[in-house]
Design a protein around this motif. Structure first.
Motif, short mmCIF file in Angstrom:
data_model
loop_
_atom_site.label_atom_id
_atom_site.label_comp_id
_atom_site.label_asym_id
_atom_site.label_seq_id
_atom_site.Cartn_x
_atom_site.Cartn_y
_atom_site.Cartn_z
N GLY A 145 29.75 39.23 44.09
CA GLY A 145 28.84 39.59 44.67
C GLY A 145 28.73 39.24 45.79
N ILE A 146 29.33 36.97 45.19
CA ILE A 146 28.73 35.83 46.54
C ILE A 146 29.88 36.43 48.13
N GLY A 147 31.21 36.97 47.57
CA GLY A 147 31.66 36.89 49.02
C GLY A 147 31.48 38.31 49.56
N PRO A 184 23.28 41.38 41.87
CA PRO A 184 22.00 40.90 41.99
C PRO A 184 22.98 39.09 42.50
N ALA A 185 23.78 39.00 42.03
CA ALA A 185 24.87 37.79 43.35
C ALA A 185 25.03 37.93 44.47
N MET A 186 24.91 38.90 45.00
CA MET A 186 24.99 39.41 46.59
C MET A 186 23.11 39.32 47.10
N LEU A 187 22.63 39.93 46.48
CA LEU A 187 21.41 39.70 46.88
C LEU A 187 20.41 38.41 47.51
N ILE A 234 29.36 46.61 45.11
CA ILE A 234 28.15 46.85 44.53
C ILE A 234 28.28 48.02 43.30
N PRO A 235 28.91 49.17 43.18
CA PRO A 235 28.60 49.69 41.63
C PRO A 235 29.14 49.14 40.94
N GLY A 253 13.70 37.92 41.63
CA GLY A 253 12.47 38.73 40.86
C GLY A 253 13.60 40.12 40.47
N ILE A 254 14.18 40.77 41.62
CA ILE A 254 14.54 42.37 41.53
C ILE A 254 15.50 41.50 40.52
#
Length: 540
Positions: free
Chosen positions: A125-127, A72-75, A43-44, A264-265
């Motif tokens: 992020g996807i992983g 953003p990709a993770m969420l 994340i960071p 949106g976020i």
């Protein structure tokens, strides 16, 4: 007297049936302990720490924008990964997520442009977004949840608290900026090996269950009897199957609905890198938070404790990682703190406290779980108050107090709420945790920009004034976060009373509105088809 021969193949299957579940539990526990920190450390955005090492032809702003695409990709991934683990189970999803992380780590050594960094960070992020729900689903599939579930909750709380420090640790005295793209390649390889072992054991268990099914004449007799029974029970079984299909569709709709605020976020997070007004960032983050709380307050939850778990995920995601990240930056040696080497002890003690607190909370009577959820969030508020009182510090030991309170409170809140929720509600709540992390970062960044603008407009904007602005931003953010967590506690309590789901309804295993739940009898096999033992809510 002749002794009939013992079928060796059948004996081997019985040995597998006994041993494989134990190995599965061990592997799932190890995989959780390794994969959760690996996911959260993606994340960071740490590229600014090594900005001096960037090639002159790569603008630092473009690189920071590309490096920030992981969250953003993770969420956006988490809700769809939650759907995938419900459809395909956890093992394939975990292997796929760790494979993506491993490929991104390998390719990170060859990155040479901002666009390639952006692609790799999206893969990160996807992983990571596949690992968080994957590990939770793997834990919930096992019958020994009383041990594995606290490990998951404790590791998530500890990972959120220490993510910024873990991301910064490999950057000490590095010679290449590409380390930010592959901070822990060895840990990724270990996690991938554990996921592969989990997949193999999961497949073996399935083979063992199929092989242990009745065969021969007895099977034929049972099939004939089953056929006769089916003719009688067909009208009765059709309705439950249709109900299950409707429930599954409703669950997918709820999970997809959480992707709306996530999208949106994500747009807000990317947009603020284009010099948005700090006031606009704060207002947008506050609105996103209101939308998430509104979804939880007005949503429907099929299992007991689903709403409380969703509230707990929003509160923990909003305050733990963003607050700990700002605190970590303020305690670096370059700004007068003890540095990373001086604060490792508070982080270790906080992680141990989170695991122990989660294990103890999981051993309490189920009738206390709802109160412990709110109690854990109250401890998080105490940790935020300690941040205001004790940070910054020139020495590391005083930081034990806020770090332990934040990590232990978050772990207790999560594990207590998870005990009251089924897998569907657990994954739904988790789908709100990562967007809440992003909202917390946006809120903290907006407050920081506002206060630093005031410092820049002052008559003497020296270094000490700038550091004071960072400290004020941390304290203001902790105050705002504490206020939101208190609001969450109040909302959870009021809505639980409205739903009739607090107090005695929880202890009886009641559903959301207090009705009694009928738990099906356990299957004859050691584990159910879905990896459970048919335990009731009061047995957890």
């Amino acid at each position: 007297m002749a002794v009939p021969p013992i079928p060796q193949a059948r004996t081997a299957v019985m040995v597998k049936a006994v041993r494989v579940p134990v190995l599965l539990d061990v592997v799932v526990g190890l995989l959780t302990a390794v994969a959760l920190p690996l996911a959260v450390v993606a994340i960071p955005n740490t590229i600014s720490i090594v900005a001096a090492l960037l090639p002159p032809d790569i603008p630092p702003v473009s690189m920071m924008r590309a490096h920030g695409l992981a969250l953003p990709a993770m969420l956006l991934t988490v809700p769809f990964a939650a759907i995938a683990v419900r459809r395909f189970r956890a093992a394939p999803v975990l292997v796929a997520g760790l494979t993506l992380l491993a490929l991104a780590d390998v390719a990170g050594g060859y990155a040479g442009s901002a666009w390639l960094v952006g692609v790799l960070r999206v893969l990160h992020g996807i992983g990571a977004g596949m690992l968080v729900p994957g590990t939770l689903a793997a834990v919930l599939e096992r019958p020994r949840k009383s041990v594995l579930l606290p490990i998951w909750a404790g590791m998530l709380a500890a990972s959120l608290l220490s993510a910024q420090a873990l991301a910064l640790w490999p950057l000490d005295k590095v010679q290449s900026w590409r380390v930010t793209l592959q901070p822990y390649p060895l840990l990724t390889g270990i996690a991938l090996a554990l996921a592969a072992a989990y997949l193999v054991l999961w497949l073996i268990r399935g083979d063992a269950e199929r092989a242990s099914a009745p065969t021969g004449a007895a099977s034929a007799d049972r099939e004939g009897q089953a056929g006769t029974d089916a003719e009688v029970a067909a009208p009765l079984s059709a309705a439950p199957e249709e109900t299950a299909n409707r429930s599954s569709r409703a669950e997918r709709v709820r999970l997809i609905r959480t992707a709306v605020p996530s999208a949106g976020i994500a747009v807000l997070a990317i947009g603020m890198t284009f010099d948005w007004s700090p006031n606009l960032v704060v207002i947008a983050a506050a609105l996103a938070l209101v939308v998430m709380l509104g979804l939880v307050a007005t949503g429907t939850f099929e299992e007991p404790g689903g709403r409380a778990l969703a509230f707990a995920n929003v509160a923990v995601g909003l305050v733990v990682l963003p607050t700990a990240a700002q605190t970590t930056y303020l305690e670096l040696g370059g700004v007068g703190g003890p540095g990373l080497s001086g604060i490792w002890l508070p982080f270790v003690l906080a992680a141990v406290s989170a695991l122990l607190a989660a294990l103890l909370a999981a051993r309490t009577p189920l009738s206390l779980a709802f109160r412990l959820t709110n109690g854990g969030l109250a401890v998080v508020v105490a940790g935020l108050c300690a941040i205001r009182l004790l940070v910054p510090q020139p020495y590391g030991p005083p930081l034990v107090v806020p770090f332990v309170l934040l990590a232990a409170g978050a772990a207790v809140a999560l594990v207590s709420a998870l005990r009251l929720a089924g897998q569907g509600s657990a994954l739904l709540g988790l789908s709100l945790c990562v967007p809440a992390v992003m909202a917390g970062f946006l809120l903290a960044s907006g407050i920081q920009f506002l206060l630093l603008e005031e410092v820049s407009r002052s008559s003497d904007p020296n270094r000490q004034a700038v550091l004071g602005g960072f400290v004020d931003a941390l304290h203001t953010g902790a105050l705002a976060g504490g206020f939101v967590v208190v609001v969450v506690i109040v909302l959870a309590s009021v809505l639980a009373r409205r739903d009739g789901a607090s107090g005695g309804a929880f202890s009886r295993g009641g559903a959301v509105r207090g009705e009694q739940v009928v738990i099906p009898a356990p299957t004859p096999s050691p584990e159910g088809e879905d990896g459970t033992t048919g335990e009731s809510l009061t047995d957890r």
